[in-house]
Design an enzyme around this catalytic site. Sequence first.
Site, PDB file in Angstrom:
ATOM      1  N   HIS A  29      66.007  46.623  11.391  1.00  0.00           N
ATOM      2  CA  HIS A  29      65.055  45.825  12.150  1.00  0.00           C
ATOM      3  C   HIS A  29      65.284  46.028  13.646  1.00  0.00           C
ATOM      4  O   HIS A  29      66.119  45.337  14.243  1.00  0.00           O
ATOM      5  CB  HIS A  29      65.211  44.344  11.801  1.00  0.00           C
ATOM      6  CG  HIS A  29      65.016  44.035  10.355  1.00  0.00           C
ATOM      7  ND1 HIS A  29      65.921  44.401   9.378  1.00  0.00           N
ATOM      8  CD2 HIS A  29      64.003  43.383   9.715  1.00  0.00           C
ATOM      9  CE1 HIS A  29      65.481  43.983   8.200  1.00  0.00           C
ATOM     10  NE2 HIS A  29      64.323  43.368   8.375  1.00  0.00           N
ATOM     11  N   PRO A 118      70.208  35.202   4.990  1.00  0.00           N
ATOM     12  CA  PRO A 118      69.213  34.254   4.477  1.00  0.00           C
ATOM     13  C   PRO A 118      68.830  33.283   5.594  1.00  0.00           C
ATOM     14  O   PRO A 118      69.685  32.599   6.156  1.00  0.00           O
ATOM     15  CB  PRO A 118      69.957  33.543   3.338  1.00  0.00           C
ATOM     16  CG  PRO A 118      71.022  34.514   2.922  1.00  0.00           C
ATOM     17  CD  PRO A 118      71.439  35.193   4.186  1.00  0.00           C
ATOM     18  N   ASN A 188      58.490  34.850  19.144  1.00  0.00           N
ATOM     19  CA  ASN A 188      57.727  36.100  19.276  1.00  0.00           C
ATOM     20  C   ASN A 188      56.482  36.143  18.393  1.00  0.00           C
ATOM     21  O   ASN A 188      55.771  37.147  18.371  1.00  0.00           O
ATOM     22  CB  ASN A 188      58.628  37.316  19.015  1.00  0.00           C
ATOM     23  CG  ASN A 188      59.176  37.362  17.595  1.00  0.00           C
ATOM     24  OD1 ASN A 188      58.513  36.959  16.636  1.00  0.00           O
ATOM     25  ND2 ASN A 188      60.391  37.878  17.442  1.00  0.00           N
ATOM     26  N   HIS A 264      58.843  44.970  13.191  1.00  0.00           N
ATOM     27  CA  HIS A 264      59.804  43.963  12.730  1.00  0.00           C
ATOM     28  C   HIS A 264      60.885  44.568  11.846  1.00  0.00           C
ATOM     29  O   HIS A 264      62.071  44.466  12.161  1.00  0.00           O
ATOM     30  CB  HIS A 264      59.079  42.855  11.952  1.00  0.00           C
ATOM     31  CG  HIS A 264      60.008  41.901  11.271  1.00  0.00           C
ATOM     32  ND1 HIS A 264      60.658  40.885  11.939  1.00  0.00           N
ATOM     33  CD2 HIS A 264      60.425  41.819   9.975  1.00  0.00           C
ATOM     34  CE1 HIS A 264      61.422  40.216  11.087  1.00  0.00           C
ATOM     35  NE2 HIS A 264      61.289  40.761   9.895  1.00  0.00           N
ATOM     36  N   SER A 386      78.587   6.748  -5.241  1.00  0.00           N
ATOM     37  CA  SER A 386      78.533   7.430  -6.537  1.00  0.00           C
ATOM     38  C   SER A 386      79.510   8.599  -6.614  1.00  0.00           C
ATOM     39  O   SER A 386      80.095   8.859  -7.661  1.00  0.00           O
ATOM     40  CB  SER A 386      77.114   7.934  -6.802  1.00  0.00           C
ATOM     41  OG  SER A 386      76.203   6.869  -6.927  1.00  0.00           O
ATOM     42  N   GLU A 418      71.341  17.995   0.936  1.00  0.00           N
ATOM     43  CA  GLU A 418      72.379  18.752   0.223  1.00  0.00           C
ATOM     44  C   GLU A 418      72.529  20.169   0.750  1.00  0.00           C
ATOM     45  O   GLU A 418      73.644  20.683   0.902  1.00  0.00           O
ATOM     46  CB  GLU A 418      72.065  18.805  -1.285  1.00  0.00           C
ATOM     47  CG  GLU A 418      72.084  17.472  -1.987  1.00  0.00           C
ATOM     48  CD  GLU A 418      70.725  16.788  -1.995  1.00  0.00           C
ATOM     49  OE1 GLU A 418      70.567  15.813  -2.759  1.00  0.00           O
ATOM     50  OE2 GLU A 418      69.818  17.235  -1.250  1.00  0.00           O
ATOM     51  N   HIS A 480      68.177  14.585 -13.784  1.00  0.00           N
ATOM     52  CA  HIS A 480      69.475  14.475 -13.127  1.00  0.00           C
ATOM     53  C   HIS A 480      70.616  15.079 -13.944  1.00  0.00           C
ATOM     54  O   HIS A 480      71.745  15.156 -13.456  1.00  0.00           O
ATOM     55  CB  HIS A 480      69.797  13.000 -12.840  1.00  0.00           C
ATOM     56  CG  HIS A 480      69.062  12.441 -11.667  1.00  0.00           C
ATOM     57  ND1 HIS A 480      67.699  12.559 -11.513  1.00  0.00           N
ATOM     58  CD2 HIS A 480      69.498  11.745 -10.574  1.00  0.00           C
ATOM     59  CE1 HIS A 480      67.338  11.960 -10.394  1.00  0.00           C
ATOM     60  NE2 HIS A 480      68.403  11.471  -9.797  1.00  0.00           N
ATOM     61  N   ARG A 527      80.785  10.706 -14.729  1.00  0.00           N
ATOM     62  CA  ARG A 527      80.497   9.301 -14.465  1.00  0.00           C
ATOM     63  C   ARG A 527      81.231   8.424 -15.470  1.00  0.00           C
ATOM     64  O   ARG A 527      81.681   7.323 -15.147  1.00  0.00           O
ATOM     65  CB  ARG A 527      78.991   9.067 -14.565  1.00  0.00           C
ATOM     66  CG  ARG A 527      78.570   7.638 -14.270  1.00  0.00           C
ATOM     67  CD  ARG A 527      77.113   7.425 -14.654  1.00  0.00           C
ATOM     68  NE  ARG A 527      76.635   6.114 -14.286  1.00  0.00           N
ATOM     69  CZ  ARG A 527      75.623   5.502 -14.877  1.00  0.00           C
ATOM     70  NH1 ARG A 527      74.992   6.087 -15.874  1.00  0.00           N
ATOM     71  NH2 ARG A 527      75.242   4.306 -14.487  1.00  0.00           N
TER      72      ARG A 527
END
Length: 685
Positions: A29, A118, A188, A264, A386, A418, A480, A527
Amino acid sequence: MPYGKVDELAINTIRTLAVDATFKANSGHPGAPMGMAPVAHVLFNKFMTFNPKNPNWLNRDRFVLSNGHGCMLQYALLHLFGYALTIDDLKNFRQVDSITPGHPEAHDTPGIEVTTGPLGQGFSNAVGLAVGQAHTAAVFNKPGFDLVNNYTYCFFGDGCAMEGIASEAASTAGHLQLGNLICIYDDNHISIDGDTKIAFTEDVMKRFEAYGWHTLWVKDGDNDLEAIEAAIAKAKEVKDKPSMIKLTTTIGFGSKLQGTGGVHGNPLKSDDIKQVKAKFGFDPEKTFVVPQEVYDMYHEHASQGAAAEQEWNQLFEKYGKEYKDLHADLTRRLTRDLPEGWQNKLPTYKPTDPAVASRKLSESVLEAIHDVIPELVSGSADLTGSNNTRWKKAVDFQPPSLGLGDYSGRYMRYGVREHAMAAIMNGMSAYGTIIPAGGTFLNFVSYAAGAVRLSSLSHQRVIYIATHDSIGLGEDGPTHQPVETLAHFRALPNMMVWRPADGNETSAAYYMALTSKQTPSILALTRQNLPHLECSTIERAIKGGYVAHEDQEAGLTLVSTGSEVGLCLEAVKVLKEQHGIKTRVVSMPCVEVFDAQSKEYRLSVIPDGIPAMSVEVMSTLGWEKYSHEQFGLNRFGASGPYKEVYKKFEFTPEGIAKRGVATVEFYKDVKPLRSPINRAFTQLI
């Protein structure tokens, strides 16, 4: 000093090096480096303090290229300033085993702080680096000893601005009032699909203002070096907000294709390269040219950084005389070694101790060790009660102005973010003085998967405290209840996934997570309450798998993890009393660590001649490596009280026994029956 011809020559050298490297690689690039060369020159040569001969000096300014596809910009700078990148390294851009890979990787290239690529991840890492600086300064700086005062600078583009993780991280940074963070937005108007007007028309500056950032706009990022310098200087004056500088640039500046998507992600054509070089005053027939005056200017700045480090070393030596304990603590942290004897604080348990949920056992570990490991910084994505991630006397990491804590605090309130939490922790770990741990439900570690993957790729010691690990969370139901999550993360290279069955295994998981300097960990925690096992010890569990119940006359081995180990031990009685089958039980809290043991040990745990069946309330994917047959959950869960949900899917002693009997029956005439450990070895060969 005003900018002159040498500055222009340096900027154009950066551009032509990017052009030559991408052309030689026939990949890469060039557009972003050509457009961002002016601001890179001003930032590195006028503002940043660093020593190329010691890229790990603590008080260096940090730089993150979040739009990592433009990495030839950074590689060119690192070479020109004298880091351990030669001109041949630039010529080997994107080649196998080079230290100039296609996106920046921290463990490959001296001077690269974090692994980016990423989009949005690097921006979020930069927030973590700024958190690391703020916390370290609050702990160690004293009157007359401003040991830690570096800035974190970040370049990001339209792609990063579009990614949701950057929004999460920007919101976090604004709340935390991180005045040590300056991010420069490459405005840009081009992404891979072309002009951003097709998909991205919001006012980015207003968005950042709403997040609580200080914003500035430099309208001519191609030429106005004075305006760029003034904007960065003004941003540094703002101490109670992070700063975002919108820098309007022309992608591929100088190319025939400048300002278009065509520059690009593709190397320039040969004729375009020649006209670019002629335009910039370079010989069109020569490649990888660096004028000596450019080297001289940049090396002079590098020598100033080396001198700054020398002054810092002298200051740190004086600091050691006045603050001996703090000096020793910071020195130790920089080695990433843990305090001597810390492991003696890990809780241990007897079978007669009350059954406890492993999320509570995790809390007990944190309560026991937080004083002896002061670099441990915990937190949660809005699930503190929790996840049980906060010790009783913890102080929150908060801007002092809010009255909710201060920057010396060791508990992070990430909010419902998260993905940003994971990426921010990668940055905190990369700062070099912190071991971050952060909590969410195991199912929502999948929300953070992009950053979790980068924890592994970039060798960061990050601990993911992942509670509510199965259908055992009950009433919240399939949305969940994770079923595929462990298989996903067990497939991730350089990641330890722990699913402890009791208190000793939970302590073992923390022992391994904390002592593994270059490997992140996911701790999958229940849990529901778990009984403590008869044969568990920290020493056994740190091997990743061990025999939890032995019988020399066994006709079946049950291999299990977490909450199902106790069920398997109950199934032993059913199998013997109702079916006459004597059974061994193996607890396998971490398959990755078990795989690292000797073959002899692994065969002693899962031996030849006995059929093995795995038992885990998750996808069975991967268990064929350790068992002949698999009992798992290859569908989504169900909503209801957890014991009823387990009963529905027959994860009961009787249900396990039924499948154990079928396994023994199926393999009774298979002679010789090889252990899956041997079978897996044969397949690898």
